[in-house]
Write an enzyme that holds these catalytic residues in place. Structure first.
Site, PDB file in Angstrom:
ATOM      1  N   PHE A  70     -76.122-113.303 -81.745  1.00  0.00           N
ATOM      2  CA  PHE A  70     -76.530-113.467 -83.263  1.00  0.00           C
ATOM      3  C   PHE A  70     -75.302-113.460 -83.940  1.00  0.00           C
ATOM      4  O   PHE A  70     -74.585-113.110 -83.407  1.00  0.00           O
ATOM      5  CB  PHE A  70     -77.155-111.607 -82.702  1.00  0.00           C
ATOM      6  CG  PHE A  70     -77.383-111.597 -83.921  1.00  0.00           C
ATOM      7  CD1 PHE A  70     -78.682-111.355 -84.583  1.00  0.00           C
ATOM      8  CD2 PHE A  70     -77.437-110.514 -84.938  1.00  0.00           C
ATOM      9  CE1 PHE A  70     -79.492-111.503 -85.952  1.00  0.00           C
ATOM     10  CE2 PHE A  70     -77.246-110.171 -86.449  1.00  0.00           C
ATOM     11  CZ  PHE A  70     -79.002-110.594 -86.262  1.00  0.00           C
TER      12      PHE A  70
ATOM     13  N   ASP B  81     -75.116-106.253 -75.569  1.00  0.00           N
ATOM     14  CA  ASP B  81     -75.898-105.613 -76.942  1.00  0.00           C
ATOM     15  C   ASP B  81     -76.969-105.633 -76.997  1.00  0.00           C
ATOM     16  O   ASP B  81     -77.602-106.514 -75.994  1.00  0.00           O
ATOM     17  CB  ASP B  81     -75.191-107.201 -77.811  1.00  0.00           C
ATOM     18  CG  ASP B  81     -75.850-106.627 -79.451  1.00  0.00           C
ATOM     19  OD1 ASP B  81     -77.364-106.204 -79.189  1.00  0.00           O
ATOM     20  OD2 ASP B  81     -75.511-107.535 -80.414  1.00  0.00           O
TER      21      ASP B  81
ATOM     22  N   TYR C  19     -83.382 -99.562 -85.653  1.00  0.00           N
ATOM     23  CA  TYR C  19     -84.715-100.501 -86.803  1.00  0.00           C
ATOM     24  C   TYR C  19     -85.206-101.457 -86.402  1.00  0.00           C
ATOM     25  O   TYR C  19     -86.282-101.632 -86.702  1.00  0.00           O
ATOM     26  CB  TYR C  19     -84.232-100.708 -87.591  1.00  0.00           C
ATOM     27  CG  TYR C  19     -82.915-101.448 -88.185  1.00  0.00           C
ATOM     28  CD1 TYR C  19     -83.265-103.173 -87.777  1.00  0.00           C
ATOM     29  CD2 TYR C  19     -81.415-101.324 -88.032  1.00  0.00           C
ATOM     30  CE1 TYR C  19     -82.429-103.622 -87.089  1.00  0.00           C
ATOM     31  CE2 TYR C  19     -80.467-102.321 -87.473  1.00  0.00           C
ATOM     32  CZ  TYR C  19     -81.006-103.518 -87.571  1.00  0.00           C
ATOM     33  OH  TYR C  19     -80.133-104.381 -86.856  1.00  0.00           O
ATOM     34  N   LYS C  20     -85.154-102.373 -84.669  1.00  0.00           N
ATOM     35  CA  LYS C  20     -86.554-102.760 -83.930  1.00  0.00           C
ATOM     36  C   LYS C  20     -86.825-101.672 -82.840  1.00  0.00           C
ATOM     37  O   LYS C  20     -88.138-101.055 -84.311  1.00  0.00           O
ATOM     38  CB  LYS C  20     -85.434-104.026 -83.680  1.00  0.00           C
ATOM     39  CG  LYS C  20     -84.674-104.492 -84.217  1.00  0.00           C
ATOM     40  CD  LYS C  20     -84.031-106.108 -83.789  1.00  0.00           C
ATOM     41  CE  LYS C  20     -82.984-106.501 -84.427  1.00  0.00           C
ATOM     42  NZ  LYS C  20     -81.287-107.017 -83.568  1.00  0.00           N
TER      43      LYS C  20
ATOM     44  N   ARG D 208     -91.295-117.181 -84.683  1.00  0.00           N
ATOM     45  CA  ARG D 208     -90.593-116.024 -83.579  1.00  0.00           C
ATOM     46  C   ARG D 208     -91.781-114.523 -83.919  1.00  0.00           C
ATOM     47  O   ARG D 208     -91.974-113.934 -85.028  1.00  0.00           O
ATOM     48  CB  ARG D 208     -89.762-116.092 -83.696  1.00  0.00           C
ATOM     49  CG  ARG D 208     -88.423-114.816 -82.802  1.00  0.00           C
ATOM     50  CD  ARG D 208     -87.296-114.310 -82.800  1.00  0.00           C
ATOM     51  NE  ARG D 208     -87.013-113.145 -84.438  1.00  0.00           N
ATOM     52  CZ  ARG D 208     -86.240-112.683 -84.771  1.00  0.00           C
ATOM     53  NH1 ARG D 208     -85.302-112.702 -83.916  1.00  0.00           N
ATOM     54  NH2 ARG D 208     -86.710-111.513 -85.451  1.00  0.00           N
TER      55      ARG D 208
HETATM   56  C1  LIG Z   1     -80.425-107.340 -85.005  1.00  0.00           C
HETATM   57  C2  LIG Z   1     -78.875-107.521 -84.382  1.00  0.00           C
HETATM   58  C3  LIG Z   1     -78.469-107.148 -84.419  1.00  0.00           C
HETATM   59  C4  LIG Z   1     -78.406-106.342 -85.507  1.00  0.00           C
HETATM   60  O1  LIG Z   1     -76.155-106.042 -86.538  1.00  0.00           O
HETATM   61  P1  LIG Z   1     -76.447-105.287 -87.798  1.00  0.00           P
HETATM   62  O2  LIG Z   1     -75.297-104.370 -88.080  1.00  0.00           O
HETATM   63  O3  LIG Z   1     -77.265-103.586 -87.312  1.00  0.00           O
HETATM   64  O4  LIG Z   1     -77.113-105.465 -88.888  1.00  0.00           O
HETATM   65  C5  LIG Z   1     -76.317-107.570 -83.632  1.00  0.00           C
HETATM   66  N1  LIG Z   1     -76.674-107.895 -82.583  1.00  0.00           N
HETATM   67  C6  LIG Z   1     -77.967-108.560 -82.089  1.00  0.00           C
HETATM   68  C7  LIG Z   1     -77.612-109.330 -80.885  1.00  0.00           C
HETATM   69  C8  LIG Z   1     -79.673-108.092 -82.745  1.00  0.00           C
HETATM   70  O5  LIG Z   1     -80.570-109.010 -82.317  1.00  0.00           O
END
Ligand SMILES: *Cc1c(COP(=O)(O)O)cnc(C)c1O
Length: 418
Positions: free
Chosen positions: A132, A201, A226-227, A375
């Protein structure tokens, strides 16, 4: 739906699977708009019905009436650690090792920078080139800050880049684009065999599948809420620092909440013992009140059942795609093997952007990932097999009728794509 092997090949089989669904009771714990099949809970989870009243209570009673006394009287000071333990329980971490707060990005920076500077002789940071964006940007920044080298590699190929100079490896357990789940235990062992530290992560793991964080042996982990945890837009993230690293890690962002005696207001920082050192500044109490209520949806839920249902739903989509969508140029990029799959399916197809919008206009909400992926995320607490079967039939119809050709769905570079 306890029998994981059940396959769903028709609307009737979907209804039969729903009749056996041991998680069906959880659906009423969520508010969702009528007529919508929500397949984007891997981006922003649906709202638990308990959240509005909990937030209203925190605002009008705890803040409005309690004012500053609520730091003690309403348990605000203890809230980040209490939430940390609740989150830890959902990812297999024993109490006292998870702290809630800030964003995933900030927590990643904390974890990666702490291990990057732990062993001065080791000067390389490793991340996944398909990670990400925020994970890659944090790794780049820490490398720049500390004058280190950054290497990108796909997680299964980690061994090819590990060496005496590897300080820290930063990977995501699930590829956010393809939905591929990596073998976190084997990869962690490989990193440790080379003397490196590893940060996982777990944004696409927490609430999506059972996980045994303490057993995996990660040096740190982070995740958002939040997911699949439904904490609401921008809800606070979390960091896991197992007991055996807590006294060694020198966290870069040091705030007064994480100091040994926060209320002594001392001139020099001395970290608090245990996981309390992972606190930073004043926590976002209203967002935490929402998250605290949102986590109640897990009461009485066995994550093994969540996983079993997730696999039924994602198998349904993969089977439907190969049986009925291949003629429209659709190809699944998510692995078929259960142990290599998170709780999403990504379908590669021509005109994926327009297809995503045409689906949304028909009440089927997924998302688009450039350049050519639709997705679809599956949150087993609020989706049924019937919902997902219907979504697939709508997708088939959009492709067969070329509904995506409607000029209304043409990509507008100015439109936000989240
Ligand atoms: C959703 C997600 C993030 C989001 O980072 P934020 O700081 O919460 O915006 C980071 N890493 C991964 C792998 C994600 O899926």
């Amino acid at each position: 739906m306890a029998d994981v092997a059940s396959t769903v090949r028709s609307a009737g089989e979907a209804a039969a699977a729903d009749a056996r669904d041991v998680l069906a009771f959880a659906r009423e714990r969520f508010a969702l708009p009528d007529g919508v099949v929500y397949l984007d809970g891997n981006s922003l989870g649906a709202m638990p019905v308990s959240v509005p009243a909990a937030v209203a209570h925190a605002v009008t009673q705890q803040w409005g009436q309690g004012l500053i006394s609520s730091w003690n009287g309403a348990g605000w000071w203890e809230l980040p650690g209490r939430l940390g333990d609740r989150l830890g329980a959902l990812v297999g971490a024993a109490p006292g090792q998870v702290m809630c707060g800030d964003s995933t990005t900030v927590q990643l920076f904390q974890a990666v920078s702490a291990f990057a500077r732990l062993t001065p002789g080791r000067t390389t940071i490793v991340t996944d080139g398909a990670n990400f964006p925020t994970d890659q940007y944090v790794a780049e920044s820490v490398a720049r800050l500390l004058g280190m080298r950054l290497v990108r590699v796909s997680p299964p190929d980690l061994a090819s880049v590990l060496g005496d100079d590897t300080a820290v490896v930063s990977f995501s357990a699930v590829d956010y684009r393809t939905g591929e789940l990596w073998d976190t235990t084997a990869i962690t062992e490989a990193a440790h065999a080379a003397g490196a530290r590893i940060v996982w992560d777990l944004c696409h793991v927490a609430g999506a599948l059972p996980f045994a964080l303490d057993e995996v042996g990660a040096d740190a982990a982070v995740g958002c809420t939040y997911k699949y945890l439904n904490g609401g837009p921008g809800s606070p993230a979390w960091i896991y620092l197992p007991v055996h690293v807590q006294d060694d890690v020198d966290l870069a962002v040091t705030g007064w909440n994480g100091a040994a005696d926060a209320f002594e207001l001392a001139q020099h920082y001395v970290p608090a013992p245990g996981i309390a050192r992972a606190r930073i500044g004043t926590p976002s109490i209203l967002a935490m009140a929402a998250l605290d209520a949102a986590l109640d949806v897990w009461d009485g839920v066995d994550l093994a059942d969540v996983r079993a249902k997730s696999l039924v739903l994602t198998d349904l989509v993969l089977d439907f795609a190969s049986a009925r969508l291949a003629t429209h140029g659709v190809e699944a990029v998510t692995p078929r093997e259960h142990e290599r799959r998170g709780s999403q399916v990504s379908l590669r197809m021509p005109r994926a952007y327009e297809v995503t919008r045409a689906l949304a206009a028909r009440g089927v909400v997924g998302d688009f990932r450039a350049p050519d992926l639709l997705r679809l995320g599956f949150a087993p607490l609020y989706l049924s097999c019937t919902d997902v079967w219907r979504a697939m039939e709508v997708l088939e119809d959009v492709l067969a009728t070329r509904a995506f050709d409607d000029p209304a769905y043409v990509r507008d570079a100015a439109a936000a794509v989240t």
